[in-house]
Enzyme design. Structure first.
Site, PDB file in Angstrom:
ATOM      1  N   GLY A 171       0.963  -1.345   0.018  1.00 45.69           N
ATOM      2  CA  GLY A 171      -0.031   0.197   0.071  1.00 45.69           C
ATOM      3  C   GLY A 171       0.818   1.173   0.017  1.00 45.69           C
ATOM      4  N   ILE A 172       0.293   2.408   0.138  1.00 45.10           N
ATOM      5  CA  ILE A 172       1.093   3.659   0.202  1.00 45.10           C
ATOM      6  C   ILE A 172       2.048   3.488   1.232  1.00 45.10           C
ATOM      7  CG2 ILE A 172       0.400   6.016   0.726  1.00 45.10           C
ATOM      8  CD1 ILE A 172      -0.775   5.540  -1.868  1.00 45.10           C
ATOM      9  N   HIS A 173       1.777   3.263   2.511  1.00 45.71           N
ATOM     10  CA  HIS A 173       2.927   3.231   3.435  1.00 45.71           C
ATOM     11  C   HIS A 173       4.010   2.444   2.947  1.00 45.71           C
ATOM     12  CE1 HIS A 173       4.681   1.852   7.259  1.00 45.71           C
ATOM     13  NE2 HIS A 173       4.649   2.992   7.760  1.00 45.71           N
ATOM     14  N   CYS A 174       3.572   1.158   2.311  1.00 44.29           N
ATOM     15  CA  CYS A 174       4.816   0.189   1.995  1.00 44.29           C
ATOM     16  C   CYS A 174       5.669   0.668   1.192  1.00 44.29           C
ATOM     17  CB  CYS A 174       4.020  -1.037   1.563  1.00 44.29           C
ATOM     18  SG  CYS A 174       2.910  -1.878   2.590  1.00 44.29           S
ATOM     19  N   ILE A 175       5.185   1.437   0.180  1.00 45.70           N
ATOM     20  CA  ILE A 175       6.080   1.970  -0.715  1.00 45.70           C
ATOM     21  C   ILE A 175       7.058   3.334  -0.555  1.00 45.70           C
ATOM     22  CG2 ILE A 175       4.819   0.900  -2.723  1.00 45.70           C
ATOM     23  CD1 ILE A 175       4.063   3.734  -3.520  1.00 45.70           C
TER      24      ILE A 175
END
Length: 181
Positions: A171-175
């Site tokens: 997700g956004i946090h992961c990338i």
């Protein structure tokens, strides 16, 4: 401010630290992050254990919005396997009364072409003056935006379609991973 959220299936999981005890993991985490309190969640969301999953990363389950507040994924549909996961997470977090808990409703979308989704608004990223929030073309996108506006006063909440990221295990946090000092 000294606390860290962890999942057992990541920190003690097979292929990671499966020969370590909780105490050994905590010593290592605290030495690297400067924390002193570990909050252990049993597991992550169900789909996160599929081929492209992380086997339980906490960043789609729960997070701090400030030193005293924890946001957590709240699957409200009893048909979804994460309904039970959400209940278990809530029970665990309630055992830490020093924190204010804010449930963030899961998207109403339950499945995609691969099965149960692990879509989560918890997986967001904080930037100067804003929060980049995963969106899923779902009616709960607006609900989650409102919840995060309350959790992050003074920040603009920016929705970004994250379905393709989640389809590939993130997700956004992961990338957008930051590096500790």
């Amino acid at each position: 401010e000294g606390a860290v959220l962890l999942t057992e299936t990541v920190q003690l999981g097979s292929g990671r630290n499966d020969s370590w005890t909780r105490e050994q993991v905590e010593i290592e985490i605290h030495s690297k992050l400067g924390t002193s309190q570990a909050i252990w969640l049993k597991r992550g969301l169900t789909r996160d254990y599929d081929e492209f999953g992380t086997r339980g990363h906490v960043d789609i389950v729960a997070c701090f919005s400030d030193a005293n507040t924890i946001l957590f994924h709240d699957q409200q549909n009893p048909e979804h396997p994460d309904f039970e996961v959400s209940k278990e997470v809530r029970r665990t977090l309630e055992s830490f009364p020093q924190f204010k808990l804010i449930p963030v409703p899961a998207p109403k979308t339950l499945t995609d072409d691969e099965g149960w989704v692990d879509y989560s608004y918890i997986n967001h990223y904080i930037v100067n003056g804003a929060v980049i929030l995963c969106a899923f073309n779902d009616e709960n996108d607006a609900v989650a935006k409102k919840v995060l506006e309350g959790a992050y006063p003074g920040r603009k909440i920016v929705l970004v379609d994250a379905r393709e990221l989640f389809a590939r295990g993130g997700g956004i946090h992961c990338i957008t991973q930051q590096q500790p000092a």
